[in-house]
Design an enzyme around this catalytic site. Structure first.
Site, short mmCIF file in Angstrom:
data_model
loop_
_atom_site.label_atom_id
_atom_site.label_comp_id
_atom_site.label_asym_id
_atom_site.label_seq_id
_atom_site.Cartn_x
_atom_site.Cartn_y
_atom_site.Cartn_z
N GLN A 9 0.81 -1.21 0.00
CA GLN A 9 0.00 0.00 0.00
C GLN A 9 0.85 1.27 0.00
O GLN A 9 2.01 1.26 0.38
CB GLN A 9 -0.92 0.01 1.22
CG GLN A 9 -2.08 -0.96 1.14
CD GLN A 9 -3.05 -0.75 2.28
OE1 GLN A 9 -3.10 -1.52 3.20
NE2 GLN A 9 -3.82 0.32 2.20
N HIS A 10 0.22 2.37 -0.42
CA HIS A 10 0.68 3.74 -0.23
C HIS A 10 1.83 4.19 -1.13
O HIS A 10 2.08 5.38 -1.24
CB HIS A 10 1.11 4.00 1.23
CG HIS A 10 0.21 3.47 2.27
ND1 HIS A 10 -1.16 3.63 2.22
CD2 HIS A 10 0.47 2.78 3.43
CE1 HIS A 10 -1.70 3.06 3.30
NE2 HIS A 10 -0.74 2.54 4.02
N ASP A 49 -2.11 -4.81 -0.29
CA ASP A 49 -1.81 -6.14 0.25
C ASP A 49 -2.68 -6.50 1.45
O ASP A 49 -3.04 -7.68 1.62
CB ASP A 49 -0.32 -6.27 0.60
CG ASP A 49 0.20 -5.13 1.46
OD1 ASP A 49 -0.58 -4.22 1.84
OD2 ASP A 49 1.41 -5.13 1.76
#
Length: 494
Positions: free
Chosen positions: A79-80, A240
């Site tokens: 992520q991110h 994820d």
């Protein structure tokens, strides 16, 4: 044979699994490592080129015969991470990752201009944290002006793989909710936050799609490069943690997934938006249509790896040494902020070992304390879940920690909940495969994701672990002491 494929792009590796959905088994899998650019200022970055190479390597390792059977693909990604591309799809800079903590000043700037923490939470359902994508974009604008001027596409890691497979520029709600640009309650981009970073930003963000919808279909170019069928659907995919939720069956109220990998995460499905950012519980969307309140810590197996290397022990040796120590490690505590920390929000945090005396300073206690610290860090998230009215039934445990019997027992005792481990490993990749199957079935009818997960996500009864009442009592006391130590040390790192 009928199969779907799941791709998991993690921080340390990329994995691809081929899942036979009739026999309900993974028939083949491949992986390759991912490098990391790491510097003392908190920089944690990767290159888009490495993601490209990872796809080629992983699919190249799979048999041509099995690849021909793939009917749909689903992608899970860390992520991110911020993948900045120009109009031709060329990377403008490295990918700043979820664990990059070099954007503290940008977080403070956005928060101040938005009107403070409460205003940010009102706009997003989350605080503005270094792990999220928004401050990374502002960092690019401030530090790489030419790259920002040429910025045309803003992708997360899993979106980048979707784009490589389909050529489509889209994003689903789950991963979008971890960007700090997205209103999680209303499921739309936040113009307020986007405009603080730059007025052009909202116009170059990807089109949002439902998690059950396809991101697109495999192009002929991708089919030729990876040896997979052209025209098959690629599902929306997700972060994820969102894919891990599918891969563990955490798609209905009452179930929690705890991932003990490089980072530690605790998340549960909710039919309504809930969050408690002040206590580290982010208000994310799920990649199945609901919400996924989530706590993330920056240091989980990170802590045990440092201690293991310090004593030059193998993984099983660390577990064996820890087993010699009692619950609570005789008062020894590891504060595991080796990479700074996100929960509590201490990007400049430092690790320490405390509680040492002449009587308890030994390898066994330090080894056990390193295992306990990762679970203590997530215990606060469980308390926050309960305060919000969430009633947990059990924990589905994944990640490296799930392979350790002693760590499973510590988790059950500290959290005071039954711990169950999925029968098939690679939860995020499996989640991608099951989401791909969900997408495939929805193209020809209506498919219920809860029923689909109940059919395909099985648990390993041999690894089931229940809390021991005497241990629970001891860990309640040890966790209280851990919390007091963290609270005392926190002002040093702010």
């Amino acid at each position: 044979m009928k199969t779907v494929a799941g791709i998991d792009l993690g921080t340390q590796s990329m994995k691809v699994v081929i899942y036979d959905y009739e026999k309900k088994e993974i028939i083949e899998k491949a992986s390759c490592p991912m490098d990391l650019i790491s510097e003392s200022d908190g920089k944690r970055e990767q290159k888009a080129q490495w993601f490209d190479e990872g796809l080629e390597v992983c699919f190249g390792k799979l048999s041509a015969e099995n690849k021909k059977t793939i009917e749909a693909i689903g992608v899970s990604g860390q992520q991110h991470g911020f993948v900045p591309l120009d109009k031709d799809g060329k990377a403008l800079y490295n990918i700043k990752l979820w664990c990059d903590t070099s954007t503290t000043a940008e977080c403070e700037e956005i928060t101040k201009k938005a009107g403070g923490d409460n205003a940010v939470v009102d706009a997003l359902g989350n605080l503005m944290l270094t792990g999220f994508t928004a401050p990374k974009i502002l960092w690019l604008k401030k530090n790489k002006a030419d790259a920002f001027a040429a910025l045309k596409y803003i992708m997360l890691p899993h979106d980048y793989l979707n784009w490589k497979l389909t050529g489509n520029y889209v994003m689903e709600y789950g991963d979008a909710s971890g960007t700090a640009l997205f209103d999680s309650k209303n499921r739309c981009w936040s113009k307020k936050i986007c405009d603080i970073i730059d007025p052009k930003l909202i116009d170059i963000l990807p089109t949002l799609i439902e998690p059950s919808a396809p991101a697109g279909r495999v192009t002929s170019e991708a089919a030729s490069k990876y040896g997979i069928p052209a025209g098959i659907p690629v599902s929306a995919g997700g972060g994820d943690n969102m894919m891990g939720a599918i891969g563990t069956g955490t798609v209905a109220d009452g179930f929690l997934t705890m991932s003990m990998g490089t980072s530690g995460t605790l998340y549960g499905y909710s039919d309504k938006p809930i969050s408690d950012p002040a206590n580290g519980l982010s208000g994310f969307c799920s990649s199945t249509g609901g919400w996924l309140p989530l706590l993330c810590t920056m240091n989980c197996t990170v802590a045990t790896e440092f201690v293991r290397n310090l004593f030059q022990m193998e993984v099983k040796e660390l577990d064996a040494e820890a087993a010699k120590s009692p619950c609570g490690a005789e008062g020894v505590l590891v504060v595991p902020f080796f990479n700074g920390e996100r929960t509590p929000n201490l990007p400049n945090g430092k690790a320490s070992i405390t509680g040492l005396t002449s009587a308890n300073t030994n390898r066994a206690n330090i080894a056990r304390a390193s295992l306990e610290s990762a679970v203590f860090a997530m215990r606060g998230g469980l308390d926050a879940f309960r305060k919000l009215g969430f009633h947990p039934k059990e924990i589905r445990l994944i990640g490296g920690g799930s392979k350790s019997p002693i760590w499973r027992q510590i988790a059950a005792d500290v959290m005071n909940l039954p711990v169950r481990v999925p029968l098939l490993d690679e939860a995020a990749a499996l989640g991608g495969a099951v989401q791909a199957l969900w997408c495939l079935k929805n193209l020809t009818g209506k498919c219920d994701i809860v029923k689909l997960c109940a059919e395909h996500i099985k648990l390993d009864e041999k690894k089931s672990t229940n809390p021991i009442a005497d241990n629970v009592e001891k860990y309640n006391a040890a966790y209280k002491k851990y919390s007091e130590v963290v609270e005392t040390l926190s002002p040093l790192y702010r």
